[in-house]
Scaffold this motif. Structure first.
Motif, PDB file in Angstrom:
ATOM      1  N   GLY A  80       0.979  -1.113   0.177  1.00 57.67           N
ATOM      2  CA  GLY A  80       0.171  -0.040   0.241  1.00 57.67           C
ATOM      3  C   GLY A  80       0.825   1.125  -0.200  1.00 57.67           C
ATOM      4  O   GLY A  80       0.210   2.381   0.195  1.00 57.67           O
ATOM      5  N   VAL A  81       2.134   1.228  -0.176  1.00 57.94           N
ATOM      6  CA  VAL A  81       2.858   2.438  -0.025  1.00 57.94           C
ATOM      7  C   VAL A  81       3.043   3.167  -1.418  1.00 57.94           C
ATOM      8  O   VAL A  81       3.501   4.310  -1.342  1.00 57.94           O
ATOM      9  N   VAL A 108       6.577   4.826   4.255  1.00 54.67           N
ATOM     10  CA  VAL A 108       5.167   5.615   4.311  1.00 54.67           C
ATOM     11  C   VAL A 108       5.334   7.023   4.282  1.00 54.67           C
ATOM     12  O   VAL A 108       6.500   7.499   4.327  1.00 54.67           O
ATOM     13  N   ASN A 167       0.159   5.512   4.718  1.00 57.18           N
ATOM     14  CA  ASN A 167      -0.024   4.577   3.714  1.00 57.18           C
ATOM     15  C   ASN A 167      -1.106   4.980   2.587  1.00 57.18           C
ATOM     16  O   ASN A 167      -2.213   5.120   2.790  1.00 57.18           O
ATOM     17  N   HIS A 185      -0.110  -0.924  13.084  1.00 57.88           N
ATOM     18  CA  HIS A 185      -0.935  -0.002  12.428  1.00 57.88           C
ATOM     19  C   HIS A 185      -2.206   0.202  13.161  1.00 57.88           C
ATOM     20  O   HIS A 185      -2.803  -0.658  13.541  1.00 57.88           O
TER      21      HIS A 185
END
Length: 894
Positions: free
Chosen positions: A39-40, A167, A200, A301
């Motif tokens: 997801g970065v 991130v 993210n 997270h």
């Protein structure tokens, strides 16, 4: 590889994108490997880099877990139609043959997404193809999953460049979110979305999509805001739950334990879950241990915690909380941090509580601005018998949460019960109890009055509440004590600048912190209004340490100290320094959330932006101040923000929507007993609206009356700012008269400049107007500088001096260029016909004034050096100057 329609531009990856393009440039480039957790933005960066590659045909391969078990599964689409094992070729040779045939048709960039999921044969094919320079590779891989050795060998031995994506930091996340929504986002919403996504980009996009689909993220007056809790995110939840899946029930139990109480002290987590289980979870990237003095365990997270808490049965969560509280208490006497933690867990677990523990924890929560928790703790302490102190702590938390009606109702309840138990009896003990009851009633009255002033906007009602509380005889005789301090505070907020000396006496006396805070705010506010800025700064420097960790009575005053300090710095004048201070205070108000402080700082940022000549920025902050103040019921702040909003809208040059803005301002107009501190903003708003709508001078008259009223009360500094607007709106004669009747403090440099401005504008003294423009430029007030210079140019044109008029206009243009926002004010529209610098001349003149050599200017602008010199000489003639040495002064850049 083209960008999908509707995809927002790549944000915050400029350096990585430049490195990626360099890695793929040239015929012999082996390629690029983009690595990072899910997801970065690895795929996003790869796609953007691919669009900038020239001379190569792009072939795309998408890997998946399903294809990972099949030899050449992901590469099947690249194999020739006549391929087969019957020809005696193995899978490795077959894959290489396919890539070689494709390369015969021209250079290839092979894009492979999620390369870590390739089967071993495909990985071997890629490695050999890169080594042989058959293809250039553009691949992504996840670092939170096992990485095949072949991928490591590509960047370690085969020359493939590896870029690791981390991130996004907070400013970049904010920029991405603003780009996604195509507009500014209210601070609390921005912080919630940013913190939940934790940098993210994928998570942020899913949060925004889910919130919009659920109807809890919408746009009000151009500002995006969250109107409810963020709902479940099906796609994101599916991804995260797959990461949280644990075959061992003991691991799941440990994750639920951490989620129930995070952050959990490491020794407590080890005692309950065991160090081997925690180490396994840390290796999987599911928990982190913060390296602080007392190590704390958190989920890696924020969204993991949300999902785990949602999936844990209620009884299971209560069991986890009780185990945590028991383990911490078993460690001995808790410190401050443990005190708050234990109280929260005991509160969540239900059952009987220790009221003193709850009250002490509520005060700790208030210090860290966790007001929802502070209210729960204080209210539980109050109901469990902790009496008035706990009730007042609950009231203050309610105010910060915007629950004004509940806070007033609780004040009435406290006033009815304070001291009643000690109203009978005789003897020393009874006397002491009665004195304590009187003190309680005074504190309740002050708290009630604060709410009536700052939220309900009714000073008369506040005074009635104070009059109903009996002042102790000693305090009444000496004019000191909490009621006297608060009365001085009220008077200063009503523009009474005679309170300075008596307030200083209370501040210097041996009084409680709350009383000294109220007196200090009274004196400091009056000094600010009167323009005694140096004295105000000294006083506030003494006040800040008192307000720093104050959570008791007069907390509303202590919250107002940082914004007032920023306003003071702005009036100095130092708008740039003021903005920096206000931005720090604003950011602090968002984490944990403090909507009262947020509204005050947003209003201050709006005032500073308007002061600095940036109406677009001022409008954005005024919208937020008005929005938040309306939600929490702070009527005065709403009114003042609406006034700044009107001024900013007019100065942006458009009159569309002014009727709606005026209706909003009228709906929240001040009454006869309203707070007056910044009502000059409302008078200025009416004057600017009147200028836009040609109201025949009604707005100017209202502003004149406001300046006169401020002057009579000694608030000459704020009155002078109103007079400054009169000059800008074409009423310089009225402004000069008012400033002569109510002159600002001669030690105040901005005040002297405003006086000079009014006189010069009234007499069309071009030389003095240019001098005033130069002063405004030095102050960091470019719009005011441009307006003064434009007036000077008009005066020079009237005197048939076109060359010096052109110079004044170029000065104005240069200042306007510094603003970076569209502006249109009556003063700027006074410019007559005049030969001006062309756009190219102005660009070159600015570069030369900043010291750039002609040769460098020519290279940058793709011109010849001779052309640059020709532009400069024509500009010198229009400006009436001899050369470069005079440019900075002519443009107001000194």
């Amino acid at each position: 590889m083209s960008r999908p329609a509707g995809e927002s531009p790549l944000t915050g990856r400029d350096e990585e994108l430049a490195d990626a393009v360099r890695a793929l440039w040239g015929p012999a480039a082996p390629g690029l490997l983009i690595a990072g957790p899910a997801g970065v933005g690895k795929t996003r960066l790869a796609r953007e880099a691919a669009t900038r590659v020239r001379g190569r045909r792009i072939l795309s391969v998408q890997c998946s877990a399903d294809s990972a078990g099949l030899a050449l599964g992901a590469l099947a689409g690249l194999l020739p139609a006549d391929a087969g094992l019957a020809a005696g070729q193995g899978p490795l040779q077959l894959g290489l043959l396919a890539l070689r045939r494709l390369a015969d048709q021209g250079p290839i960039l092979l894009s492979v997404d999620d390369a870590h999921q390739l089967d071993p044969v495909s990985l071997a094919v890629l490695h050999q193809a890169v080594v042989e320079n058959v293809v250039a590779l553009l691949a992504t891989m996840r670092t939170d999953e096992p990485i095949p050795d072949v991928l490591t060998a590509l960047w370690k031995d085969a020359g493939v460049v590896r870029i690791d994506l981390a991130v996004l930091d907070a400013p970049t996340s904010d920029a991405l979110l603003t780009a996604m929504l195509d507009g500014p986002v209210e601070g609390q919403a921005l912080r919630r979305l940013r913190d939940t996504a934790a940098g993210n980009p994928l998570f942020l996009r899913e949060l925004v999509t889910s919130a919009r689909e659920a109807g809890v993220l919408d746009r009000a007056d151009g500002l995006w805001r969250l109107t409810g809790p963020m709902t479940a995110m099906p796609r994101l939840s599916e991804l995260l739950r797959s990461r949280l899946a644990a075959s061992d029930p003991v691991e799941r139990e440990a994750l639920e334990l951490v989620a129930a109480g995070e952050p959990v002290p490491l020794p407590v987590a080890v005692a309950i879950a065991g160090d081997r289980i925690l180490e396994a979870l840390e290796r999987r990237g599911l928990i982190t241990v913060e390296p602080v003095e007392q190590p704390m365990v958190r989920l890696s997270h924020p969204l993991y915690g949300e999902l785990l808490r949602a999936d844990t049965p209620a009884l299971g969560r209560l069991r986890h909380i009780r185990r945590l509280a028991d383990a911490v208490e078993a460690g001995g006497t808790p410190g401050e941090d443990e005190l708050l933690r234990i109280a929260r867990w005991r509160l969540d677990a239900g059952g009987p509580v220790n009221p003193q523990l709850m009250l002490a924890a509520a005060e700790q929560a208030a210090l860290t601005r966790e007001y929802a928790l502070a209210y729960r703790l204080a209210e539980r302490a109050y109901r469990a018998g902790a009496a008035v102190d706990a009730g007042l702590a609950a009231v203050r938390a309610l105010v910060h949460l915007g629950h004004i009606d509940e806070a007033i109702a609780l004040c009435a309840e406290l006033a009815a019960t304070a001291g009643t138990a000690s109203a009978v009896g005789t003897g020393p003990a009874a006397e002491t109890a009665r004195a304590g009851g009187a003190t309680d009633r005074i504190q309740v009255a002050i708290q009630h009055a604060e709410i009536l002033v700052h939220a309900v906007d009714d000073v008369r009602a506040a005074r009635a509440v104070l009059d109903g509380a009996s002042q102790p005889p000693d305090d009444e005789a000496t004019g000191t004590g909490p009621l006297a301090g608060f009365d001085l505070y009220l008077r200063s907020y009503q523009l009474d600048c005679t309170v300075i000396e008596p307030a200083l006496a209370v501040f210097r006396g041996a009084n409680p912190v709350a009383t000294r805070l109220a007196a200090s705010c009274a004196a400091g506010c009056a000094m600010l209004l009167a323009g005694r800025l140096a004295e105000a700064e000294e006083l506030i420097a003494e006040t800040v340490p008192l307000a720093h960790r104050h959570t008791g009575p007069s907390q509303m005053q202590s919250l107002g100290v940082p914004p007032i300090v920023a306003v003071l710095r702005c009036y100095r004048p130092d708008p740039a320094g003021a903005r920096e201070m206000a931005e720090r205070g604003y950011e602090a108000s968002l984490h944990p959330t403090n909507p009262v402080s947020q509204a005050l700082h947003a209003l201050t940022l709006a005032q500073i932006a308007l002061f600095a000549g940036r109406p677009g920025t001022a409008l954005r902050w005024a919208q937020e101040a008005r929005l938040v103040a309306g939600e929490i019921g702070m009527r005065p702040v709403y009114r003042w923000a609406a006034g700044v909003r009107m001024q900013a809208s007019v100065q942006l040059g458009g009159d569309a929507g002014l009727a709606a803005l005026a209706a909003d301002l009228h709906q929240h107009a001040a009454g006869p007993h309203s707070l007056r501190l910044f009502d000059i903003e409302v008078a200025r708003a009416h004057a600017w609206r009147g200028a836009a709508e040609n109201d025949g001078g009604a707005g100017i008259t209202a502003l004149v009356e406001a300046v006169v009223g401020h002057g009579r009360r000694g608030a000459v500094a704020v009155g002078a700012l109103g007079a400054l607007d009169l000059v800008r709106l074409g009423a310089a004669g009225r402004a000069a008269e008012l400033l002569a009747s109510h002159p600002p403090d001669p030690r105040w440099s901005l005040g002297r400049t405003i006086e000079a401005y009014a006189t010069a504008a009234r007499t069309a003294d071009a030389g003095t107007l240019l001098d005033v423009a130069a002063r405004f430029a030095r102050y960091g007030m470019p719009l005011h500088a441009a307006e003064a210079a434009t007036m000077a140019g008009a005066a020079r044109m009237a005197g048939r001096q076109p060359t010096t008029a052109a110079r004044a206009y170029v000065f104005a243009d240069t200042q306007l260029a510094l603003i970076g926002e569209p502006v249109s004010t009556p003063a700027l529209r006074r410019r007559g016909p005049i030969t001006r610098l062309t756009g190219r001349e102005h660009e070159i003149v600015l570069a030369a004034a900043r010291g750039e050599q002609s040769r460098n200017i020519a290279v940058r602008l793709h011109l010849s050096e001779r052309t640059v010199e020709n532009h400069l000489h024509r500009a010198y003639g229009k400006l009436g100057i001899g050369g470069r040495a005079e440019l900075r002064g002519a443009l107001g850049l000194d």
